[in-house]
Scaffold this motif. Structure first.
Motif, PDB file in Angstrom:
ATOM      1  N   MET A 169     -24.262 -58.620  25.742  1.00  0.00           N
ATOM      2  CA  MET A 169     -24.009 -58.720  24.186  1.00  0.00           C
ATOM      3  C   MET A 169     -22.635 -58.051  23.979  1.00  0.00           C
ATOM      4  SD  MET A 169     -26.404 -58.146  21.164  1.00  0.00           S
ATOM      5  CE  MET A 169     -26.496 -56.265  21.516  1.00  0.00           C
ATOM      6  N   PHE A 170     -22.563 -56.839  24.544  1.00  0.00           N
ATOM      7  CA  PHE A 170     -21.351 -55.925  24.417  1.00  0.00           C
ATOM      8  C   PHE A 170     -20.187 -56.521  25.084  1.00  0.00           C
ATOM      9  CE2 PHE A 170     -24.278 -52.272  23.068  1.00  0.00           C
ATOM     10  CZ  PHE A 170     -23.592 -52.252  21.632  1.00  0.00           C
TER      11      PHE A 170
ATOM     12  N   ALA B 232     -19.056 -59.351  22.877  1.00  0.00           N
ATOM     13  CA  ALA B 232     -18.273 -58.884  21.815  1.00  0.00           C
ATOM     14  C   ALA B 232     -16.972 -58.369  22.085  1.00  0.00           C
ATOM     15  CB  ALA B 232     -19.195 -57.754  21.101  1.00  0.00           C
ATOM     16  N   THR B 233     -16.750 -57.594  23.176  1.00  0.00           N
ATOM     17  CA  THR B 233     -15.692 -57.237  23.684  1.00  0.00           C
ATOM     18  C   THR B 233     -14.455 -58.377  23.754  1.00  0.00           C
ATOM     19  OG1 THR B 233     -16.559 -55.365  24.499  1.00  0.00           O
ATOM     20  CG2 THR B 233     -14.330 -55.776  25.274  1.00  0.00           C
TER      21      THR B 233
END
Lengths: 62, 532
Positions: free
Chosen positions: B391-392, B395-396
């Motif tokens: 998820m991160f 998102a990045t």
């Protein structure tokens, strides 16, 4: 040294909370999670200071 | 291939020949000061360095030459500088494909591009792409020349070490087509690769993280219009797994890496149809190409806890392994050889205490940790292993298209940089106004000097570099020069003059604004491992 502020710091906490909820309206669970991840990254960058980040991570854990 | 070869050979360079060491009936086994096990790039570079210094070195390899396949590909600036010091940098740079620009894409969008060497005034390029068999061939050719000039190096093909005792001297059993024979050595350096038979013989640990992912390498030959850059895709538009990487090689060959995931049918994925389907999707319809080489690999990030076990030292993949993202495998192995060569030479000659070899382990274990940390972080970004990390990561990537801060977090491999040795050998910094990048322990950055370059002049011995000051008379080699803009930026900083003591591996041992002979002599002795 700057410390992480964990006392009230928003001029209108209720309004800020409402805006956070409003930003998630009409998002499903996955979209909300992705939104939160982007928000965390943006705020983390704005924070800038690695020590403040560590304090924030610690505060969120407990 | 002949029986007993582990892999097909690209070049048969050192065919088996019976040695007199195999015919010793009386007097016990033949003795050698240094035996290097493994004739890959690390063992060859080490043997070359030792031989050029005059220390007799015997290389034992279980094959008769260089295996096929491209394996290591990106050779870094620091590796090219080491190769140049050893006299084989020029053919590597000439044959290799020079590149310094990388582009990172998400789907069809270019997220950002980077330039690895925006600074002028270095002899070596940031990177060259050169298939490992070519690099090994250049090393062997250079060893041949060195031997004909009198360097005491010998390479024995089809000499497989089957047993090793870490006694003093070390005792080795060697298997050959004519049967076994025994050898003894003061020091044995295991450069025998990730599956190191020597490490297994000594039953030594090799621990770390296994990454559950498979990557397909396809080397294809084609006439293509892609620029000479490193292109990396996250979630590529050609729908082939989570990531892909494209690199140019010499002779119109391109290296493509496809991330396949963990649960795959390896045999099916290696079938020509499947490989071609992936390559076709990437290159578009109607592009004509030949498949040169394909392979599926997985990887680990791990290292031995100690690189030295008595008379046995470990170097390269035998001692440490990283993911391929960042070009830290062969490059860090060559740096191991660079660090070990001069130390082993001094110790074998009796010019330095045996404990100098402990600093090899100390310095290169720390370097391995740096490489493993960088490699593990890249791998966690490229192949996220939990819902949260994916998820991160996503998102990045989403933010990176619009915001520069997120581009700094996109990690498609942090490319190999040499380590700074904060070890016992590095003296406290006595040039506080000097640039941090050249503090004691740091590798010397190159700079134009006269009609050549600084690193060419520093050579392979302890050297005093005197910039804008006089060098005291110490018997050490001296390179004296006036400040130039590059020397000022890289070596002086705000200081008006500087005296540097440079190690034989072209790392800084000590630096001062200026110094007398006694100060320099004490630092020199310290850098040779004196403990008083």
């Amino acid at each position: 040294m700057t410390r992480l502020i964990l006392t009230p710091n928003l001029p209108d906490p209720d309004a800020a909370y409402a805006r956070l909820l409003a930003a998630h309206e009409e998002l499903d669970e996955a979209e909300s999670a992705a939104f939160n991840a982007r928000l965390v990254l943006i705020l983390m960058n704005h924070l800038g200071d690695p020590e403040l980040l560590d304090e924030a991570l610690k505060a969120a854990k407990t | 291939m002949p029986d007993g070869d582990r892999y097909p050979l690209a070049h048969r360079l050192y065919p088996y020949a019976r040695s007199a060491d195999q015919d010793r009936d009386a007097g016990g086994p033949a003795h050698h000061p240094v035996i290097v096990v493994g004739g890959g790039p690390v063992g060859l570079a080490l043997a070359l360095d030792l031989g050029l210094r005059g220390t007799p070195t015997l290389v034992l390899d279980d094959a008769e030459g260089i295996g096929e396949g491209s394996r290591a590909l990106c050779f870094s600036k620091r590796t090219l500088e080491i190769a140049d010091r050893l006299g084989c940098g020029a053919p590597m740079v000439e044959k290799g494909v020079k590149w310094q620009v990388g582009k990172v894409f998400h789907d069809t969008d270019l997220l950002y591009e980077f330039d690895l060497l925006p600074e002028a005034g270095h002899k070596a390029p940031a990177f060259v792409n050169l298939p490992q068999p070519d690099a090994e061939r250049f090393l062997v050719e250079r060893i041949r020349t060195a031997i004909s000039d009198g360097a005491p190096i010998e390479i024995r093909g089809r000499n497989r070490v089957t047993a090793l005792e870490t006694s003093q001297p070390a005792r080795l059993q060697v298997e050959t087509p004519d049967g076994p024979y025994a050898l003894t050595a003061d020091y044995v350096v295991a450069c025998d690769g990730a599956r190191s038979p020597v490490r297994k013989m000594l039953d030594l640990d090799f621990e770390g993280r296994v990454f559950e992912d498979n990557f397909l390498i396809a080397d294809v030959r084609m006439k293509a219009e892609f620029p000479t850059e490193r292109w990396f895709w996250f979630a590529p538009h050609f729908k082939s797994g989570d990531s892909a990487l494209l690199h140019k090689q010499p002779d119109d060959v391109w290296r493509i890496d496809f991330q396949l995931g963990w649960d795959i049918d390896r045999k099916a994925e290696l079938s020509e149809d499947r490989v071609r389907a992936r390559v076709d999707a990437m290159l578009g319809e109607g592009v004509d190409y030949d498949l040169v080489w394909t392979s599926i690999y997985t990887f680990q990030c791990r290292r031995m806890r100690k690189f030295r076990h008595g008379p046995v030292l470990f170097a390269g993949d035998a001692a440490h392994q990283v993911s391929p993202f960042g070009a830290r495998g062969a490059n860090s192995g060559i740096q191991d050889a660079d660090n070990l060569g001069w130390k082993l030479d001094l110790v074998v000659r009796g010019a330095a205490p045996d404990s100098l070899l402990d600093t090899y382990a100390e310095e290169r274990e720390a370097a391995a940790d740096e490489n493993i940390l960088a490699s593990t972080r890249s791998t966690d970004f490229i192949t996220p292993k939990s819902k949260a990390s994916r998820m991160f990561r996503d998102a990045t990537l989403a933010l990176a298209a619009r915001h520069p801060f997120a581009r700094a977090m996109v990690n498609s491999g942090r490319l190999s940089m040499p380590s700074i040795y904060d070890s016992y050998l590095s003296m406290p910094d006595a040039l506080p106004d000097g640039p941090p990048a050249t503090r004691p322990g740091a590798p010397c950055p190159d700079a134009p000097l006269g009609d050549g370059f600084l690193l060419e002049k520093l050579g392979s011995k302890f050297t005093l570099l005197a910039i804008g000051c006089a060098a005291p008379e110490t018997g050490l080699a001296v390179v004296a020069c006036e400040p130039t803009p590059e020397l000022t930026a890289r070596y002086l900083g705000a200081a008006p003059s500087a005296l540097y003591l440079i190690r034989p591996d072209q790392h800084v041992a000590a630096r001062w604004p200026m110094a007398d002979a006694a100060t320099v002599a004490a630092a020199h002795s310290h850098a040779c491992g004196a403990t008083t």
